[in-house]
Design an enzyme around this catalytic site. Structure first.
Site, PDB file in Angstrom:
ATOM      1  N   LYS A 114       0.832  -1.210   0.000  1.00  0.00           N
ATOM      2  CA  LYS A 114       0.000   0.000   0.000  1.00  0.00           C
ATOM      3  C   LYS A 114       0.871   1.266   0.000  1.00  0.00           C
ATOM      4  O   LYS A 114       0.385   2.369  -0.239  1.00  0.00           O
ATOM      5  CB  LYS A 114      -0.946  -0.011   1.193  1.00  0.00           C
ATOM      6  CG  LYS A 114      -1.969  -1.140   1.128  1.00  0.00           C
ATOM      7  CD  LYS A 114      -2.818  -1.205   2.395  1.00  0.00           C
ATOM      8  CE  LYS A 114      -3.750  -2.398   2.448  1.00  0.00           C
ATOM      9  NZ  LYS A 114      -4.955  -2.263   1.602  1.00  0.00           N
ATOM     10  N   THR A 148     -11.521  -0.126  -0.982  1.00  0.00           N
ATOM     11  CA  THR A 148     -12.881   0.382  -0.786  1.00  0.00           C
ATOM     12  C   THR A 148     -12.836   1.761  -0.130  1.00  0.00           C
ATOM     13  O   THR A 148     -13.759   2.563  -0.299  1.00  0.00           O
ATOM     14  CB  THR A 148     -13.716  -0.588   0.076  1.00  0.00           C
ATOM     15  OG1 THR A 148     -12.905  -1.038   1.171  1.00  0.00           O
ATOM     16  CG2 THR A 148     -14.163  -1.787  -0.722  1.00  0.00           C
ATOM     17  N   LYS A 162     -15.022   5.458  -0.539  1.00  0.00           N
ATOM     18  CA  LYS A 162     -15.579   6.284   0.546  1.00  0.00           C
ATOM     19  C   LYS A 162     -15.085   7.718   0.422  1.00  0.00           C
ATOM     20  O   LYS A 162     -15.842   8.667   0.628  1.00  0.00           O
ATOM     21  CB  LYS A 162     -15.179   5.688   1.907  1.00  0.00           C
ATOM     22  CG  LYS A 162     -15.754   4.292   2.139  1.00  0.00           C
ATOM     23  CD  LYS A 162     -15.077   3.557   3.295  1.00  0.00           C
ATOM     24  CE  LYS A 162     -15.406   2.059   3.234  1.00  0.00           C
ATOM     25  NZ  LYS A 162     -14.577   1.259   4.157  1.00  0.00           N
TER      26      LYS A 162
END
Ligand code: 26Q
Length: 827
Positions: free
Chosen positions: A562, A664, A668
């Site tokens: 990430k 996800t 958001k």
């Protein structure tokens, strides 16, 4: 029931609610207003709200037992629900009345809400996805049961001590859980270990008997999952392991009291604690026991309900659509075969047809090292019968492969359910794939890569079984609850229906993207959210964040892929430039991080320390005049994430292309009007397509380029030598500029970046900092930025989990919404 009781249990005006809360405080909590703690008040409010959803819940449960209704069983080792109270108030449309009732009792509504301990029964994306999907299933009135594990301890609480992560046990059940109901009469019994023996029955059939050496009880705990104003409340059924008493008594009777108690303790360990998503965890017998425990309880429960309706086993797949949330419940494939063949005496071929027609498998990762596999010996010791069944499935499957593609033993070895390349393993992804009629990835790119990567040979054999369902998130929690001010502004413009029809309605906002007054109000809502988060950061991190500065946020699990450390390299780079008198016209930025590292993942923990150490130097440097700030929000979880998304100007989605299955959080953020800086990875690709490339900051190598560069031989050292500014960033890190002169502290990170870094940070560094410069320039054009922010929200309707669930219903489950509600919520 007398009408008086009915009112106090179900009435929805402020007086009735106040009365209900007082009664529950007294009769359930055994407290008076004078003695009650805030938790007592919370419990009283929670019970009052629960009373008001029970009718919906019990009515929905009746639907499971109607033979004509097909039911979705969502099997997941994780459900990361977040707090229930606010969600249930929103969905019941009771928020205003309950708030008035609570305040009328002299309490602070937010303090009462904050007293809820969130059930943190998941690690991150996968668990939260399961929670969003349950929300959408109920909202769309699709009969569904979520099956999982009632961990006594969920994901650990994160504390920060001198910049380091320290884990603390999550005692979420401390005060009791008002949302669950224990259903001991529906317990199941699960077998473990022991041996098998074969015999021939009276009809001459080959049969196997499994003589386990341990029995465990599974007790269901049910929680209602309400839909958004749909009148439907599906069940989340979580299993708790308890000792099988009769079995224990045997030991007790022969005088071994301590042995009996010891076994009880060992048994109950099965559902004690949620495992972190950590590779170091691989091969832990307890994890396999957890998986089998909940898969077996859940299938036995479905079979119980199935036969109770008088339905024949042959129709099992017409009644149940069972979805495997990654391979964690994949053992269910072998378990359904065992139940059908061994317990119900169904012929193998019929059982296999039923099994394949029942299951769907969702894959959530492309990282080969993250694929679940179990050492054969361990597997046999826990599940001897299942190993035999897996061998049988494998033998038949490989026979079919050899028939269809003769003479390709390398392919056979690649496809086998057993990895025999070294130490032997059971490959759970292979079991899930052959046992399912449908296999899907979680974003378009991911599903494509799946077919060319880890499941390539299967996709060649059965192309028609592979599909994509791009993830989604529920707008009820992630817009309405997280961002009430934005919700009110949107409703004022496009009416009230959009929260249940995001894909259709949200784009109506576009027409206001050039409306000067609307732009101003949008900006004011964003600013108010930033002020709120700024307060939280001041209180929790002691960092002063100017709400007028750009809020540049990366919140997610800490992992090398990430690339939180790429973000940090850019922070150091910006810092060094400012110190040199460059970029003095760039807008001030506040860099905000949040996320947990797996307790055994050393480099991830060191990245948390790095963020704090860099922050310490930068936040203290008066010469910057506050133009950069760095904050790490501790204990990032659902509750703590709610104020984060609305406050973001910039969303960091910077994984190495091809590594993030979907993401996800990216959705958001976009829904709440943040612009994304991101790679072409996971759902970023689709977000960019939807919001428009001019409203998305793209950088970095593509997945294809990443693979090519890797094949050619990635040479970070050469990049380091060629790029002077990068070299300075790395040198400062290495030479202790952010570790008080300690040259050892961050050496593992530097070594990784300059060594065989599989995530190729340095390859994307230049592209990233250039893109960040463009972000800074664009942010200075306030009106232009605000317009882009509005367009991000307006064009993110696709990423509602309602859309995802509709696709699962149509393409994979062949399930329809309940008739009564079908008119209201057309599928
Ligand atoms: C495996 C074996 C032993 C112990 C733990 C685990 C384990 C637990 C959790 C392995 C993986 C997980 C969680 C994975 C996860 O959250 N994946 C994310 O799923 C999201 C929903 O599809 C995607 O958006 C993310 O891209 C993906 O990383």
């Amino acid at each position: 029931m007398t009408s008086g009781i009915r009112t106090v249990r179900t009435g929805s005006n402020v007086e009735q609610l106040q009365e209900a809360i007082r009664e529950n405080l007294f009769f359930v909590q055994g407290q008076t207003p004078e003695t009650a703690t805030i938790t007592d008040w919370y419990m009283a409010v929670a019970y009052s709200v629960r009373d008001r959803l029970l009718t919906h819940w019990l009515e929905t449960r009746r639907a499971y037992y109607k033979p004509e209704n097909k039911v979705v069983a969502y099997l997941s080792a994780e459900f990361l629900l977040g707090p229930h109270l606010g969600n249930n108030l929103l969905n019941l449309n009771l928020g205003q009345q309950v708030r008035a009732a609570v305040e009328g009792l002299g309490l602070n509504f937010y303090e009462v809400m904050a007293a809820e301990e969130e059930p943190g029964l998941g690690n991150g994306g996968l668990g939260r996805l399961a929670a969003c999907y349950m929300d959408s299933l109920s909202t769309l009135a699709v009969p569904a049961i979520g099956y999982g594990i009632r961990y006594e301890f969920g994901i650990f609480d994160q504390e920060i001590n001198n910049g380091w992560q320290v884990e603390a046990a999550d005692e979420w059940l401390r005060a009791g859980n008002p949302w669950e109901i224990r259903r001991p009469h529906q317990k199941q019994i699960v077998m473990f270990g022991g041996r098998t023996a074969d015999y021939t029955d009276n009809d001459g059939n080959y049969r196997v008997l499994w003589a386990p050496d341990r029995l465990v009880c599974g007790i269901p705990y049910d929680t209602p999952i309400l839909g958004y104003r749909s009148g439907v409340a599906n069940t989340l059924r979580l299993w708790k392991a308890e000792a099988y008493e009769d079995f224990n008594l045997e030991a007790f009777n022969i005088g071994d009291y301590y042995g009996a108690v010891e076994q009880k303790v060992t048994t109950e360990n099965i559902t004690k604690v949620l495992y972190p998503n950590d590779q170091a965890m691989r091969g832990k017998a307890l994890r396999l026991e957890q998986q089998y425990f909940f898969a077996s309880c859940s299938l036995q429960d479905m079979l119980r309900m199935h036969t109770a309706q008088g339905l024949p086993l042959e129709t099992f797949a017409d009644k149940w659509a069972v979805q495997l949330n990654d391979t964690h419940p994949a053992i269910a494939v072998a378990e359904l075969m065992r139940l059908l063949v061994d317990s119900f005496m169904v012929p193998w071929d019929t059982a296999w047809e039923i099994t394949q027609a029942t299951f769907g498998y969702t894959n959530h990762t492309l990282l080969p090292e993250a694929l679940e596999k179990w050492p054969l010996a361990l597997f046999r010791s826990v599940l001897p019968r299942h190993l035999e069944i897996i061998y049988e499935i494998n033998q038949r499957f490989l026979t079919e492969v050899r028939r269809r593609v003769p003479g390709d033993e390398a392919r056979v070895a690649r496809l086998s359910l057993i990895d025999e390349s070294g130490e032997r393993y059971v490959r759970m992804a292979h079991l899930a794939t052959v046992g399912s009629h449908s296999i899907n990835g979680v974003a378009a790119l991911h599903s494509e890569l799946l077919k060319h990567g880890v499941l390539r040979d299967f996709a060649e054999l059965y192309p028609e079984r592979f599909s994509n369902v791009t993830n989604g998130v529920t707008p009820r929690r992630w817009i309405a609850l997280a961002n009430p001010a934005l919700t009110a502004l949107i409703s004022e413009k496009i009416g009230n229906g959009w929260l249940a029809r995001l894909e259709h309605d949200l784009e109506l906002l576009e027409q206001f993207a050039d409306d000067e007054e609307f732009l101003q109000r949008w900006r004011r809502v964003k600013l108010a959210s930033k002020e709120c988060l700024s307060g939280i950061i001041r209180r929790r991190c002691g960092v002063a964040a100017d709400p007028e500065s750009m809020f540049d946020i990366q919140v997610k699990r800490i992992h090398e892929y990430k690339r939180q450390h790429l973000n940090v390299l850019h922070i150091i780079y910006s810092y060094l430039r400012l110190k040199r008198g460059l970029d003095s016209d760039a807008p001030p930025r506040t860099f905000i991080f949040g996320g947990k590292a797996a307790p055994g993942y050393f480099l991830a923990k060191l990245i948390i320390k790095l963020i704090h150490s860099v922050g310490e130097v930068i936040n203290k440097d008066a010469s910057l005049e506050g133009r950069l700030r760095v904050a790490f929000v501790p204990d990032y979880n659902v509750t703590n994430s709610l104020p984060v998304y609305p406050a973001a100007d910039l969303s960091e989605q910077i994984s190495t292309a091809g590594k993030e299955a979907s993401g996800t959080g990216n959705m958001k953020f976009a829904m709440n009007g943040a612009l994304t800086i991101g790679t072409l990875d996971g759902a970023n690709v689709e977000i960019r397509e939807c919001v428009g490339e001019e409203n998305f900051f793209l950088f970095g190598l593509t997945a294809e380029e990443v693979m090519r560069r890797k094949a050619e031989g990635y040479q970070p050292w050469a990049i380091y030598q060629q790029n002077e500014e990068l070299r300075e960033v790395i040198d400062q890190l290495r030479d202790g500029a952010f570790s008080r002169g300690d040259k050892e502290l961050f050496r593992p990170i530097v070594d990784q970046l300059l060594g065989a870094d599989p995530y190729m940070l340095l390859a994307d560094f230049e592209s990233y900092v250039r893109c960040q410069a463009a972000v800074s320039r664009e942010f200075l054009d306030t009106a232009g930025w605000t317009r882009k922010s509005i367009l991000n929200t307006a064009r993110s309707g696709k990423f509602s989990s309602d859309r995802s669930i509709r696709e699962y219903c149509r393409e994979i489950w062949n399930v329809k919404p309940l008739a009564k509600a079908a008119a209201e919520v057309a599928l």
